[in-house]
Design an enzyme around this catalytic site. Structure first.
Site, mmCIF file in Angstrom:
data_model
loop_
_atom_site.group_PDB
_atom_site.id
_atom_site.type_symbol
_atom_site.label_atom_id
_atom_site.label_comp_id
_atom_site.label_asym_id
_atom_site.label_seq_id
_atom_site.Cartn_x
_atom_site.Cartn_y
_atom_site.Cartn_z
ATOM 1 N N ASN A 93 74.712 80.919 97.898
ATOM 2 C CA ASN A 93 75.527 80.007 98.703
ATOM 3 C C ASN A 93 75.014 79.962 100.136
ATOM 4 O OD1 ASN A 93 76.938 82.106 100.316
ATOM 5 N ND2 ASN A 93 77.638 82.714 98.277
ATOM 6 N N ASP A 102 80.939 84.354 92.863
ATOM 7 C CA ASP A 102 82.014 84.687 91.924
ATOM 8 C C ASP A 102 81.484 84.904 90.514
ATOM 9 O OD1 ASP A 102 84.216 84.673 93.634
ATOM 10 O OD2 ASP A 102 84.113 82.480 93.761
ATOM 11 N N LYS A 132 60.255 83.766 83.357
ATOM 12 C CA LYS A 132 60.555 82.483 83.996
ATOM 13 C C LYS A 132 60.875 81.431 82.915
ATOM 14 C CE LYS A 132 58.661 79.077 87.073
ATOM 15 N NZ LYS A 132 57.454 78.358 87.304
ATOM 16 N N LYS A 188 94.796 89.779 96.509
ATOM 17 C CA LYS A 188 93.734 90.771 96.711
ATOM 18 C C LYS A 188 94.243 92.014 97.428
ATOM 19 C CE LYS A 188 89.926 87.577 96.255
ATOM 20 N NZ LYS A 188 88.491 87.681 96.090
#
Ligand code: PMT
Length: 410
Positions: A220, A288, A298, A351
């Site tokens: 990300n 996540d 590969k 959490k």
């Protein structure tokens, strides 16, 4: 482990070590008064005089007031044997440059180290305060303003300058801040430092890479900037800081224990290995999901590819629900593109965090990758209370978060 021993009630600056650098400007005489204020409050002072500072104040007057040695020469064998330029900066809790002339500001902005003062500063891992003093035109000059901007970006703190009559007869901005103001700013900074180094803080930062095959991964846009700044602020305040970082291009000072990881699984293991800790802050953007089965070779080109993902372990959840090693203060982050309040509060509960810091990552120039952020802190024990830290540099956001951590645990 020692919990919550803080020295915030500190009335004076006993045992606080201040390295005072005086440069060559007419307001150098004010530094004598500033040094006197520090001594009156029991701080330990060492001073450096630049060559031109000695044209304005004498080493004898500085040493009489500071009751210590005056350092002035990078190549003085006696000084270097007694305390070399690296030890000098390590010795200090804080460094003040007053007056900070246009010339010294320019040198620091360029990273020059041509005398003892600039070498000590360049080699320093401490907070550096500058009290600029110069003629109004010199201060307003674009090159000085660019240099100041650079220095602020490097993390230097400015005290002043102020507007007023100048020694040269002109009027405007460029006057050095008063000794009392300089003293108060430094006192405020030093009193925010915790009293001993045994309070541990753990920070996670950056993205994680979840490999598809040996050369491809899912990741990300996290740069790690917010987490690194938090680790720096914690370390500056005296926390024994560990930073567990996903892949980033950032560097951090050596006082912080840096553990580099790549995957969520590695971040989880490193976190486990660094428990117990007193405070844990989870700013990492942990992926996540990870590949159910990572390909050892590969993957060849093909028209369609289906990847099967499975959930990664939630590191924050694991730590905040730990039976025996839950930190006293667990702080999570929530990156949201909509319904910030609702989603962040849900994460606070789900959490089991003490605080959650929400950032609205839909905003331009804020959040992922940017040098800036705008966050809201939500507290478990006072659910109605939230505190917004408006749009500013991530370094400033971090300082404000750490301010709150220090007052909370106090
Ligand atoms: O790195 P920068 O470019 O400076 O950007 C900063 C940031 C936007 C990444 C940061 O401020 C931030 O918001 N970090 C959390 C991002 C996120 O992905 O949050 P989340 O909603 O997925 O996770 C909530 C919390 O659980 C976070 O504290 C996260 O670290 C933690 N978590 C999530 C998943 C997981 N497997 N383990 C975790 O510990």
């Amino acid at each position: 482990m020692v919990y919550w021993y803080f020295n915030l009630a500190m009335k004076n600056l006993a045992n606080k070590k201040v390295l005072f650098i005086i440069c060559g400007g007419i307001s150098a005489y004010k530094s004598l008064e500033t040094i006197r204020l520090f001594k009156k409050n029991n701080a330990k002072i060492k001073t450096i005089l630049t060559k031109s500072a000695k044209e304005f104040v004498t080493p004898l007057s500085v040493s009489s007031l500071s009751q210590g040695k005056v350092y002035d020469d990078l190549f003085n064998l006696e000084n270097e044997t007694e305390m070399d330029h690296i030890s000098l900066s390590r010795w200090a809790d804080v460094i003040i440059v007053a007056p900070a002339t246009a010339n010294t500001i320019a040198k620091l902005s360029q990273g020059l180290s041509e005398d003892l003062a600039t070498t000590v500063i360049l080699a320093s891992n401490k907070k550096i305060f500058l009290a600029p003093a110069m003629n109004v035109r010199m201060w307003e000059h674009k090159s000085t303003q660019n240099n100041v901007k650079n220095l602020k970006n490097y993390g230097y703190k400015l005290i002043g300058p102020e507007i007023g009559d100048m020694a040269c007869g002109e009027y405007g901005e460029g006057k050095m801040a008063d000794p009392q103001k300089i003293f108060e700013e430094i006192r405020k900074f030093l009193s925010k430092k915790i009293g001993n180094k045994k309070i541990k803080a753990l920070v996670t930062a950056g993205p994680t890479n979840e490999y598809i095959d040996p050369v491809r991964f899912i990741s990300n846009k996290s740069s790690g900037k917010q987490g690194y700044e938090i680790a720096k602020s914690l370390c500056e305040r005296g926390f024994d800081t560990t930073l567990i970082s996903g892949p980033t291009n950032l560097t951090i000072n050596k006082e912080i224990k840096l553990i580099k990881v790549e995957t969520a699984e590695e971040m989880f293991k490193a976190t486990q290995q660094n428990l117990p800790t007193d405070i844990a802050i989870f700013s990492a953007a942990v992926a996540d999901f990870k590949l159910n089965k990572r390909n050892q070779e590969k993957i060849k080109k093909q028209n369609n590819l289906t990847l099967e993902l499975e959930k990664n372990i939630d590191i924050l959840n694991f730590v905040s629900n730990h039976n025996s090693m839950r930190p006293k203060l667990v702080i999570g982050f929530a990156a949201e593109t909509n319904n910030l309040d609702k989603n962040a509060l849900a994460k606070l509960t789900d959490k089991n965090c003490d605080w959650i810091i929400g950032n609205d990552v839909s905003k331009k120039d804020s959040g992922f990758g940017s040098d800036f952020n705008e966050v809201t802190i939500y507290f478990k024990n006072s659910k109605d209370k939230k505190e917004k830290l408006s749009f500013k540099k991530k370094s400033e956001i971090s300082e404000e978060i750490v301010d709150r951590i220090v007052s909370h645990i106090n």
